[in-house]
Write a protein that holds these residues in place. Structure first.
Motif, PDB file in Angstrom:
ATOM      1  N   MET A 241      12.432  17.850  -2.622  1.00 18.43           N
ATOM      2  CA  MET A 241      13.485  17.096  -3.294  1.00 18.43           C
ATOM      3  C   MET A 241      14.578  18.058  -3.717  1.00 18.43           C
ATOM      4  N   ASP A 242      15.823  17.612  -3.584  1.00 16.34           N
ATOM      5  CA  ASP A 242      16.911  18.465  -4.047  1.00 16.34           C
ATOM      6  C   ASP A 242      17.242  18.146  -5.503  1.00 16.34           C
ATOM      7  N   ASN A 243      18.235  18.857  -6.024  1.00 15.61           N
ATOM      8  CA  ASN A 243      18.514  18.757  -7.448  1.00 15.61           C
ATOM      9  C   ASN A 243      18.947  17.353  -7.873  1.00 15.61           C
ATOM     10  N   LEU A 244      19.777  16.719  -7.051  1.00 17.87           N
ATOM     11  CA  LEU A 244      20.259  15.388  -7.424  1.00 17.87           C
ATOM     12  C   LEU A 244      19.092  14.386  -7.486  1.00 17.87           C
ATOM     13  N   SER A 245      18.176  14.468  -6.511  1.00 14.58           N
ATOM     14  CA  SER A 245      17.011  13.566  -6.535  1.00 14.58           C
ATOM     15  C   SER A 245      16.158  13.826  -7.767  1.00 14.58           C
ATOM     16  N   THR A 246      15.939  15.105  -8.047  1.00 16.47           N
ATOM     17  CA  THR A 246      15.099  15.472  -9.183  1.00 16.47           C
ATOM     18  C   THR A 246      15.657  14.890 -10.482  1.00 16.47           C
ATOM     19  N   GLN A 247      16.969  15.009 -10.619  1.00 18.36           N
ATOM     20  CA  GLN A 247      17.577  14.476 -11.844  1.00 18.36           C
ATOM     21  C   GLN A 247      17.418  12.966 -11.944  1.00 18.36           C
ATOM     22  N   ALA A 248      17.646  12.277 -10.817  1.00 22.07           N
ATOM     23  CA  ALA A 248      17.520  10.821 -10.838  1.00 22.07           C
ATOM     24  C   ALA A 248      16.090  10.404 -11.177  1.00 22.07           C
ATOM     25  N   VAL A 249      15.132  11.106 -10.570  1.00 24.56           N
ATOM     26  CA  VAL A 249      13.723  10.764 -10.785  1.00 24.56           C
ATOM     27  C   VAL A 249      13.323  11.042 -12.236  1.00 24.56           C
ATOM     28  N   GLU A 250      13.748  12.179 -12.768  1.00 22.90           N
ATOM     29  CA  GLU A 250      13.383  12.523 -14.135  1.00 22.90           C
ATOM     30  C   GLU A 250      13.872  11.471 -15.120  1.00 22.90           C
ATOM     31  N   GLU A 251      15.081  10.975 -14.887  1.00 21.02           N
ATOM     32  CA  GLU A 251      15.632   9.963 -15.794  1.00 21.02           C
ATOM     33  C   GLU A 251      14.801   8.694 -15.781  1.00 21.02           C
TER      34      GLU A 251
END
Lengths: 462, 387
Positions: A241-251
């Protein structure tokens, strides 16, 4: 309506609305929707449609991502929602016999008390049906070590578009004559409807180790994937997963992913306890050698589930970034990951689009998700589709495929000539004609259609 | 007079097929002819051999895939892979002579199918020369691919009746670091198969779980494992426990790997009598094996117990062999499996057919596919179960 009786037909315009959509960006209105309850119902509808030259579009849960369940040429949508029984759990033979409407995860849950499971685990497994899995030859994160749907199906009952019922294969590992089961799986409803499925059940692993590795850059993560594959360790899954996906998932899921990483890998090994610590150490050593900034081992089953919930909830989490997304599903040889990922990101950036990458890195199966807001940018879908085409062209150029598990459907049928020459497609057409000479089984899918594909000029990206 | 053709490449092969179709000349399609005994053999006008369409086309070790020309000897591909520390996890009979195209066309599997998958699972791409002279690609060179129909599956086991395999791509694996094996004897079939079954369901993933019975001897179980050292050690101890739990006696195990090779080569060795091969649901194997061992003509049984593939070699009086073979085909069908007479002596060719007289499931669709790919009916007429 007389064919089935009133209760098995969706009659009103409003009730039919839901059948205009699936998980893809495409829509079309059915002329009628039927809800068969038996194989005989399916055959009766097919005979009626055949007699009147009406297309039939089979539909499972409607989670497909390539428009496979969309009635692009009108006709009857056949929902398998009422054929959703597990008919037999045959523990001695390691098989289960199911109806097509059974939800993927329900089967694994039902056989878990016997220490068994059904291997393919698409991210949509809480909703998607086994009939849909057969149609699309679905994969999932854990198919890296154990294969996709076609490797786990030994028997089918199918109904052809003229109403003929045929049994193919059975509970044995193979049958005499041509492998019709293997030919049918992945045919996206274009060869007929499946009404019963015999699947392999697999013993659950004794134990597993799930490692979350964070990297500063996606390049480092990609290099790590190649190094793990080459090392001889065969993980059950390697997800990136890249950074943008990680952020979306974490939220949305709070899986505990590091928010400052350029790329993360979720690597899982499973099997007997004895070899797992060795395998984990080797994987961690490779991650470190490739510059991992942090490594975390899931200490408990709950922690592992959270890590996986994040990955499997990634598509849904994209709603945090923007209301709309467009996902592609190209596959590349694993050694080309760093290079093609850069081209993927350029394809989006050059069109002013945001892109998140969350995918099956161990298989080289990309899932670039282009996110946008159609209310604010009405032409974003068109730009996303352009970027998608460029990405798929890059995948094919690298020796890969335009789809690893989502299917061709009506979303990519115009792109088939990127990957296949006319003679290749003509060979596939022979199979289509043998099963469905009238062309009524899910028309407008898989093969390029002159009417819809004229506007696509593939020359530009070749 | 049979004309022999050895096309130099895929294009020449395709032209040969187009020529034969146009002139309606029947064709045998062969690689090294190691399995020339398979199916119903009729005299053909042409014998096309793929032996010159050979060589490794592409091998990127880090991608764990290899692409080879259809006439490449299996052994040559294995050697190329071994130089990179890799192997194709497939152990077909006749591995010393067979070509890749022949292995695919005959769906020629060994004992490793349950562990790694069979030909159909390892094959990820093919290029086919078709009867009309076109060349068609299916699949690709990547391990995951659902674009278009899976023609790779269609060609596996098609015995040359749909086209000629001029190129194939496989998934491969690194050669495991460690191996181990175990052999044991059992008084009864039920115990041997129960021990095998315990291993099939067990946590360890064994590479081969094979049961052997020779006329007048005990039931024998052979287990092979490969992997890293800790998992192999565990696999061996799991196997030893399964044997002990079912009152088997373990034998000295120095040479299990070469015993397994000898058992795998049963189709090569069974030149007299008849060799029946059945594909059965796993739990049906015990009863099938017991009734096979009771036949008058029974000589040898070898079962890939993890996959349900049972071979029975019958020898002796032609009447007894023919009666036994028919009984085994019926027994296989009765439990929802299938059977074939994989090999039989010349003297038996008229008496027993290669295929079960009952049509395979979905036969009408197979016929339609055959007609679609070979409308002139020139490719291996009558050879396969499709007819």
């Amino acid at each position: 309506m007389d064919v089935l009786g009133r209760g098995k037909v969706v009659a009103t315009r409003e009730d039919m609305l839901t059948y205009e959509y699936d998980g893809s960006a495409d829509t079309a209105s059915p002329d009628a929707v039927v809800l068969p309850e038996t194989t005989a119902d399916v055959a009766a509808v097919a005979r009626f449609c055949h007699e009147h030259g009406v297309p039939i579009v089979p539909r499972g849960a409607g989670t497909g991502l390539s428009g496979g369940a969309i009635p692009v040429e009108g006709g009857v949508v056949m929902s398998f929602a009422r054929m959703a029984r597990i008919l037999e759990i045959d523990v001695p033979n390691l098989r289960a016999v199911v109806q097509p409407g059974v939800v993927n995860l329900h089967l694994s849950t039902a056989v878990a008390p016997h220490g068994l499971y059904f291997v393919p685990d698409p991210s949509s497994q809480k909703a998607c049906t086994l009939g849909g899995n057969v149609a699309e030859n679905s994969g999932g994160p854990h198919t890296l070590a154990y294969g996709v749907t076609t490797n786990h199906v030994t028997g089918l009952e199918i109904v052809l578009s003229d109403g003929t019922i045929a049994r193919l294969g059975g509970k044995a590992v193979e049958d005499e004559g041509y492998d019709l089961v293997g030919t049918f799986v992945g045919s996206e409803g274009t060869l007929g409807m499946v009404t019963e499925i015999t699947v392999k059940l697999t013993p659950l692993a004794e134990d597993r180790r799930t490692v979350l590795a964070a990297f500063t850059t996606m390049d480092q993560a990609s290099e790590t994937v190649s190094a793990i594959i080459a090392s001889g360790v065969v993980p059950a899954a390697i997800e990136m997963m890249d950074n943008l996906s990680t952020q979306a998932v974490e939220e949305s899921v709070h899986a505990g992913y590091p928010l400052d990483a350029g790329g993360i890998l979720l690597v899982e090994v499973e099997g007997v306890r004895d070899g797992l610590e060795d395998a984990r150490e080797r994987i961690e050593a490779i991650c470190r050698a490739n510059g991992a900034s942090s490594l975390r081992l899931a200490a408990t089953a709950l922690e592992r589930e959270k890590l996986w919930a994040g990955r499997k909830g990634a598509f849904a989490a994209m709603g945090r970034l923007a209301p709309d997304y467009y996902v592609q599903d190209g596959v590349i040889p694993r050694t080309r990951l760093p290079e093609i990922l850069r081209r993927v990101n350029e394809a989006a950036a050059s069109r002013g689009l945001r892109i998140a990458n969350v995918f099956h890195a161990g298989d080289g199966n990309l899932h670039p998700l282009i996110v946008f807001d159609l209310r604010k940018e009405p032409d974003a879908l068109r730009r996303a589709q352009e970027a998608g085409l460029e990405i798929l062209a890059a995948c094919v150029e690298a020796g890969g495929s335009i789809t690893g598990e989502h299917g061709v459907g009506m979303e990519k049928n115009c792109f088939m000539p990127l990957q296949f020459r006319p003679d290749d497609l003509a060979a596939m057409r022979r199979v289509k004609d043998a099963f469905d000479p009238a062309g009524l089984a899910n028309p407008g899918k898989v093969f390029p259609t002159p009417s819809r594909c004229r506007e696509f000029s593939l020359g530009a990206v070749r | 007079m049979t004309t022999r053709l050895e096309p130099a490449d895929a294009d020449e092969c395709a032209r040969s097929l187009a020529g034969a179709s146009a002139e309606r000349r029947s064709m045998r399609i062969a690689g090294a002819l190691s399995k020339a005994y398979l199916g119903e053999l009729r005299a053909t006008d042409v014998e096309l051999r793929t032996v010159r369409i050979a060589g490794v086309v592409d091998h990127v070790p880090a991608d764990l895939t290899i692409t080879v020309a259809g006439g490449t000897p299996f052994a040559e591909m294995a050697a190329a892979l071994a130089r990179a520390g890799q192997f194709l996890p497939l152990d077909p009979p006749h591995a010393d002579r067979a070509t890749i195209g022949g292995v695919i066309a005959a769906n020629s599997n060994g004992f490793w199918r349950s562990r790694y998958g069979g030909v159909r699972d390892l094959l990820i791409g093919t290029r086919l020369a078709l009867a009309d002279g076109t060349l068609a690609r299916a699949g690709g060179r990547v391990v995951k691919n659902v674009a278009g129909y899976d023609l790779d599956k269609l060609v596996v086991g098609s015995l040359g009746t749909l086209g000629v395999i001029v190129e194939a791509t496989f998934k491969v694996l690194p050669i495991p670091a460690a191996s181990a094996g175990l052999s044991a004897t059992f008084a009864r079939a039920g115990e041997a198969f129960a021990a095998a079954d315990a291993l099939v369901r067990g946590a360890s993933r064994q590479e081969a779980i094979v049961i052997e019975r020779r006329s007048g001897a005990a039931w024998r179980l052979h287990v092979g494992a490969r992997g890293d050292r800790p998992t192999v050690a565990r696999a061996k101890s799991d196997a030893a426990r399964a044997v002990a739990d079912l009152r088997g006696s373990a034998e000295p195990a120095d040479d299990v790997a070469s015993r397994l090779v000898a058992l795998r080569e049963l189709p090569a060795a069974a030149i007299d009598g008849a060799l029946v091969r059945a594909a059965l649901p796993l739990a049906a194997q015990t009863a099938f094996a017991e009734s096979a061992a009771d036949l008058d003509a029974f000589t040898t049984l070898v079962a890939d117990a993890a996959s349900g593939i049972v071979r029975v070699h019958l020898r002796g009086d032609d009447d007894a062999v023919a009666t036994g073979a028919v009984a085994l085909l019926m027994a296989a069908r009765a439990v929802g499996g299938s059977g074939r007479v994989e090999r039989r002596a010349e003297s038996l060719r008229e008496r027993i057919g290669a295929w079960d007289p009952a049509e395979p499931r979905g036969h009408f669709l197979m016929k339609r596919l055959k007609d679609a790919f070979d409308p002139a009916g020139v490719l291996e007429p009558g050879r396969s179960a499709v007819g």
